[in-house]
Design an enzyme around this catalytic site. Structure first.
Site, PDB file in Angstrom:
ATOM      1  N   ASP A 157      -6.412   0.922   0.903  1.00  0.00           N
ATOM      2  CA  ASP A 157      -6.517   1.223   2.338  1.00  0.00           C
ATOM      3  C   ASP A 157      -7.884   0.786   2.842  1.00  0.00           C
ATOM      4  O   ASP A 157      -8.650   0.130   2.123  1.00  0.00           O
ATOM      5  CB  ASP A 157      -6.245   2.698   2.614  1.00  0.00           C
ATOM      6  CG  ASP A 157      -7.369   3.600   2.092  1.00  0.00           C
ATOM      7  OD1 ASP A 157      -8.252   3.109   1.350  1.00  0.00           O
ATOM      8  OD2 ASP A 157      -7.369   4.800   2.433  1.00  0.00           O
ATOM      9  N   LYS A 160       0.835  -1.205   0.000  1.00  0.00           N
ATOM     10  CA  LYS A 160       0.000   0.000   0.000  1.00  0.00           C
ATOM     11  C   LYS A 160       0.866   1.251   0.000  1.00  0.00           C
ATOM     12  O   LYS A 160       0.683   2.155  -0.833  1.00  0.00           O
ATOM     13  CB  LYS A 160      -0.926   0.005   1.217  1.00  0.00           C
ATOM     14  CG  LYS A 160      -1.881   1.196   1.240  1.00  0.00           C
ATOM     15  CD  LYS A 160      -2.624   1.304   2.560  1.00  0.00           C
ATOM     16  CE  LYS A 160      -1.749   2.009   3.582  1.00  0.00           C
ATOM     17  NZ  LYS A 160      -2.495   2.373   4.799  1.00  0.00           N
TER      18      LYS A 160
END
Length: 368
Positions: free
Chosen positions: A254, A236
Site C-alpha cells: 500500500d 494488493k
C-alpha cells in the site's frame, strides 16, 4: 744622471719619476685582476652558505607554521564532527534520489551497500518492528473472508477506521454475497457514503458479490489468480485476503509500504508489482504477511509521509533517511498516532492481544 731618450736626448729626472708611478699602477691592476680571479669562488661560496642558512631557517620555521595552522584548524575539525549527524541524513537522501530506477529485481542496492548487507539490515529492521508491534494485525474489522474482501475494497482512498465504522451497517443488512448481489444500489450507496467515492465502491462490491455468487458458489476463492478476477480486486487486496483470511503468505504494497521501503533503501522501484518482487526477495516467504503488518503499522504511527517522528523512531540507527522528520525526542513524541500517541486504534473490535498490550478500540460511527 738622466736616461737617454729616443731622439738621442736625455730624460729628465722628473720624467723618470712620473713614469715609475705608471708602472706601479699597471702592476697594481694586474694584481687586482689576479685577485679577482681567485675571489669569485670565495664570493660564490659565501652566498651559497647564506642560501643554505636561509633554507635551514625555512625548514626550522616550517614546522612552526604547520603546528600553528594545526592549532587553528583543530577546533574547526571538532565542530565539523559535531554537526555530522545532522548532515548525514541529507546526504543519504540525496543518494537515494540520484539512484537510477532498477531494471531488475536484484538491482544493486543504493549507497554501495552489498546485497548481503542489505538483506541483513532489512531483516533486522523487521525484527525490531516485531518487538515494537507484537500485536500487529490487519486493521480492518472482519469475521470471514467475504467481509474482509469487501472491507479491503472499501478502504481505497480512505482510512481503515472510516471503513470499520461503516461496514457494521452494511454487513448487518447484507451478510452474504448473495444478499449484497441482489441489493438496491441506491441503498448501498447511502450506507457507503462516509467512505468517499461511494458510487464507484457500490458498483465494485455489488459486482464482486455477483461474481462470488455466480462463479464461486458464494465462497471467496483462496487463489491469487481467482481473486484478481473479481471487480475492484487487485494484487494488493488479494494478498490482504490470502494472508489474513487463508494464512497464505503475501506482501501488501500500500502507500505506507511503498514509502517506507524506499526510505529504508530496500529498493528504488516505484511500481507496486516490482516493489513486491524486490522486497519479497529479501525475506523468507513465511515472513511476508507479518512483514506487511509491521511496515504498514510503522508508517501509520511513526514514519509519516509529511513529517516522520524520527526522534521517537525505534529503528533510527538503521534508517538511511533519518533526519527527514523531527529529530527532537520531545517534539517527535507529539507526532505519534494511535496507541503510540495514547489514542484509540482503527478497529472497533481489535484482537485480544492488542487490547492486552494497552490498545484501545475505535469508537463507532457518529460517537463523540
Amino acid at each position: 744622471m738622466g736616461e737617454q731618450g729616443p731622439d738621442g736626448g736625455r730624460k729628465s729626472a722628473k720624467a723618470t719619476k712620473k713614469a715609475a708611478p705608471a708602472e706601479r699602477v699597471t702592476a697594481e691592476k694586474d694584481a687586482v685582476k689576479k685577485a679577482a680571479k681567485k675571489t669569485p669562488a670565495k664570493k660564490t661560496a659565501a652566498p651559497a652558505k647564506k642560501a643554505t642558512a636561509k633554507k635551514a631557517t625555512a625548514k626550522k620555521a616550517t614546522p612552526a607554521k604547520k603546528s600553528t595552522s594545526a592549532r587553528k584548524t583543530a577546533p574547526v575539525a571538532k565542530r565539523a564532527v559535531a554537526k555530522k549527524p545532522a548532515v548525514a541524513p541529507k546526504k543519504a537522501t540525496a543518494a537515494v534520489e540520484d539512484v537510477a530506477p532498477a531494471k531488475t529485481v536484484a538491482a544493486k542496492p543504493p549507497r554501495g551497500e552489498s546485497r548481503t548487507a542489505l538483506v541483513r539490515r532489512a531483516r533486522r529492521i523487521n525484527r525490531e518492528l516485531a518487538e515494537v508491534y507484537p500485536y500487529a494485525h490487519p486493521e480492518l474489522d472482519f469475521e470471514n473472508p467475504f467481509q474482509l474482501v469487501v472491507a479491503t475494497v472499501l478502504s481505497a482512498q480512505t482510512t481503515d477506521l472510516r471503513v470499520n465504522q461503516t461496514t457494521p451497517a452494511l454487513f448487518a443488512k447484507y451478510p452474504t454475497p448473495e444478499d449484497l448481489a441482489a441489493a438496491n444500489p441506491e441503498e448501498v450507496e447511502e450506507i457507503l457514503r462516509p467512505t468517499g467515492f461511494f458510487r464507484a465502491k457500490t458498483k465494485s462490491v455489488i459486482g464482486l458479490s455477483k461474481a462470488l455468487a455466480e462463479d464461486f458458489g458464494g465462497e471467496v476463492p483462496g487463489r491469487l489468480e481467482d481473486l484478481v478476477k473479481l471487480p475492484g480486486v487487485g494484487r494488493k487486496t488479494a494478498f490482504v485476503v490470502l494472508g489474513n483470511a487463508f494464512g497464505r503468505p503475501g506482501i501488501t504494497v500500500d502507500t505506507h509500504f511503498q514509502r517506507l521501503v524506499r526510505r529504508w533503501e530496500w529498493t528504488a522501484e516505484t511500481d507496486p508489482d516490482k516493489i513486491e518482487a524486490a522486497v519479497g526477495a529479501l525475506f523468507p516467504k513465511s515472513d511476508w504477511t507479518d512483514l506487511s503488518h509491521h511496515v504498514i503499522w510503522h508508517g501509520r504511527r511513526i514514519c509519516h509521509a509529511r513529517k516522520p517522528a524520527c526522534g521517537a523512531c525505534p529503528i533510527a540507527p538503521l534508517c538511511p533517511a533519518y533526519g527527514e522528520g523531527e529529530t527532537d525526542p520531545e517534539k517527535a513524541r507529539k507526532l505519534l498516532k494511535y496507541e503510540k500517541g495514547g489514542f484509540p486504534g482503527q478497529r472497533l473490535n481489535p484482537p485480544r492481544a492488542y487490547l492486552d498490550a494497552g490498545g484501545k478500540p475505535a469508537p463507532p460511527l457518529g460517537s463523540a
